[in-house]
Design an enzyme around this catalytic site. Structure first.
Site, PDB file in Angstrom:
ATOM      1  N   SER A 178       0.796  -1.226   0.000  1.00  0.00           N
ATOM      2  CA  SER A 178       0.000   0.000   0.000  1.00  0.00           C
ATOM      3  C   SER A 178       0.826   1.272   0.000  1.00  0.00           C
ATOM      4  CB  SER A 178      -0.966   0.002   1.186  1.00  0.00           C
ATOM      5  OG  SER A 178      -0.274  -0.200   2.402  1.00  0.00           O
ATOM      6  N   HIS A 206      -5.252  -2.998  -3.013  1.00  0.00           N
ATOM      7  CA  HIS A 206      -4.872  -2.041  -4.060  1.00  0.00           C
ATOM      8  C   HIS A 206      -4.730  -2.669  -5.443  1.00  0.00           C
ATOM      9  CE1 HIS A 206      -4.135   1.057  -1.030  1.00  0.00           C
ATOM     10  NE2 HIS A 206      -3.724   0.051  -0.291  1.00  0.00           N
ATOM     11  N   LYS A 238     -11.382   1.253  -2.077  1.00  0.00           N
ATOM     12  CA  LYS A 238     -10.359   1.782  -2.975  1.00  0.00           C
ATOM     13  C   LYS A 238     -10.885   1.819  -4.415  1.00  0.00           C
ATOM     14  CE  LYS A 238      -7.471   1.306   0.716  1.00  0.00           C
ATOM     15  NZ  LYS A 238      -7.043   0.401   1.780  1.00  0.00           N
TER      16      LYS A 238
HETATM   17  C1  PLP Z   1      -6.882   0.232   3.088  1.00  0.00           C
HETATM   18  C2  PLP Z   1      -6.357  -1.110   3.393  1.00  0.00           C
HETATM   19  C3  PLP Z   1      -7.004  -1.939   4.310  1.00  0.00           C
HETATM   20  C4  PLP Z   1      -8.154  -1.464   5.143  1.00  0.00           C
HETATM   21  O1  PLP Z   1      -9.323  -1.413   4.415  1.00  0.00           O
HETATM   22  P1  PLP Z   1     -10.507  -0.509   4.955  1.00  0.00           P
HETATM   23  O2  PLP Z   1     -11.703  -0.999   4.238  1.00  0.00           O
HETATM   24  O3  PLP Z   1     -10.147   0.896   4.624  1.00  0.00           O
HETATM   25  O4  PLP Z   1     -10.591  -0.732   6.449  1.00  0.00           O
HETATM   26  C5  PLP Z   1      -6.536  -3.221   4.461  1.00  0.00           C
HETATM   27  N1  PLP Z   1      -5.446  -3.658   3.779  1.00  0.00           N
HETATM   28  C6  PLP Z   1      -4.778  -2.870   2.928  1.00  0.00           C
HETATM   29  C7  PLP Z   1      -3.584  -3.409   2.220  1.00  0.00           C
HETATM   30  C8  PLP Z   1      -5.202  -1.569   2.722  1.00  0.00           C
HETATM   31  O5  PLP Z   1      -4.531  -0.774   1.904  1.00  0.00           O
END
Ligand code: PLP
Length: 388
Positions: A178, A206, A238
């Protein structure tokens, strides 16, 4: 009762230039945002395909709100599991080519829930040292023996796997990292895990939407099977542009989560309208070849331009294109200098990234235009002296 100790911890954070401050948006997500009363060109959202404010997604949300109302009302196991949640789970199962998928309210909860339903005391968990905080927290909370291996290094993983005598072994990795934007070397990690009888869990928050012919993420792009990656996590906040998360896998995996994953059981179902909006964005993702091609063009344009300006880029061909800076105050100064030019890119500092590796986390979206990327490059050119 005084909070003196808390105040001094806050002061320490401030002094280290690690203090976090929230910005207030007065607009939808998109290339152009209004922040604290000013318009900016933004390069820090995870809305990689521009779906968070897409008319079809918004419309699906509104229609579903008319039918189902707003609140989820209860947990999935009481009476919060609506028809549209069920439809989304079936669609996500088909999308990932797996027998079943299960919705969670957030990605953080999906990770805590999945890891803790699968392993506990007496077991062993192996995590990439750059894994997302939610995965690290999940492993620590599990009570299993917790070990980190070197970033994306299958040999380092093997060295640890070969020393364990735990019965249940779980290897956990981000699909796309990330804060760095690089992809996990899943074929090598899966081979190592298979040799040592370990399960592999990939959190592709992602990768979904951005990678693979139909947006199926790393696992699709690398052609991996469910036998190789039995636990696949995706988040919906995302590229999907909505909110929530899912775990996809076998019948046994999903039933195990429904019975044992506490963050699944003891929380209210996501609002049904969010599930309906996600069904719409899933359609846009699977037919989103043109959006992914546009994103690839923008990524190439940005990388070439930034290289010509002499910036240090990371090994990434995803929409996450961080500019490594180093010291936290430097990264902040760079971000503030861009902001004065009307460009919004956030500085990412420890503990989100390792000490001494603060960075500008530039993210691109299919909704950006070539001209907007050029404006970012122009802005970077003008703030270069901050780095010197
Ligand atoms: C953003 C993210 C999460 C968390 O997801 P949310 O739905 O925002 O709680 C988990 N793992 C990764 C790799 C992320 O980038």
């Amino acid at each position: 009762m005084s909070f003196d100790q808390l105040d001094s911890a806050l002061a320490e954070r401030r002094a280290a230039r690690l203090y976090r401050r929230r910005r207030t948006l007065d607009s939808a997500q998109g290339p152009q945002v209004r922040v604290d009363g000013r318009d900016y060109l933004a390069f820090c959202s995870n809305d990689y395909l521009g779906l968070a404010n897409h008319p079809e997604v918004v419309n699906a949300f509104q229609q579903a709100a008319n039918e189902y109302g707003v609140g989820g009302g209860a947990s999935h196991l009481v009476n919060g599991h609506s028809r549209v949640h069920q439809q989304l789970e079936e669609a996500l199962a088909e999308f990932t080519g797996r027998p079943r998928a299960l919705l969670f309210s957030t990605g953080y909860m999906a990770n805590i829930g999945a890891v803790n339903a699968l392993i506990g005391k007496g077991d062993a968990v192996f995590e990439d040292r750059l894994n997302h905080a939610s995965l690290l927290d999940a492993g620590l909370l599990s009570g299993a023996r917790f070990q980190r291996y070197l970033h994306n290094d299958a040999d380092s993983l093997v060295a640890r796997l070969s020393k364990t005598d735990a019965v249940r072994k779980l290897v956990v990795t981000d699909g796309v990292f990330s804060m760095d934007g690089d992809c996990a070397d899943l074929p090598a990690l899966c081979t190592a895990a298979e040799k040592h009888g370990a399960w592999v869990m990939v959190d592709d928050a992602h990768g979904f939407g951005c990678l693979g012919d139909t947006g199926g993420g790393c696992v699709e792009a690398m052609g991996l099977t469910m036998e190789q990656v039995p636990v696949l996590v995706g988040t919906l906040g995302k590229a999907f542009g909505t909110g929530g998360a899912f775990v996809a896998g076998s019948e046994t995996l999903i039933e195990t989560l429904i019975q044992f994953a506490r963050p699944y059981i003891y929380t209210t179902a996501m609002p049904p309208a969010v599930a309906a909006a996600t069904l719409a964005s899933l359609q846009l993702i699977t037919s989103g070849q043109e959006r992914r091609a546009q994103l690839a063009r923008l990524i190439a344009r940005f990388r070439q331009g930034a290289r010509e300006l002499g910036f240090e880029l990371m090994d990434s061909d995803t929409p996450i294109q961080p500019i490594l800076v180093g010291p936290s105050d430097c990264a902040l100064a760079l971000s503030e200098a861009l902001e004065r030019q009307g460009i919004f890119v956030s500085a990412i500092r420890p503990p989100t990234v390792p000490e001494g590796s603060a960075r500008l986390r530039v993210t691109l979206s299919a909704a950006h235009s070539d001209e907007q990327v050029d404006r970012l490059l122009d802005g970077l050119d003008r703030v270069r002296e901050v780095l010197a």
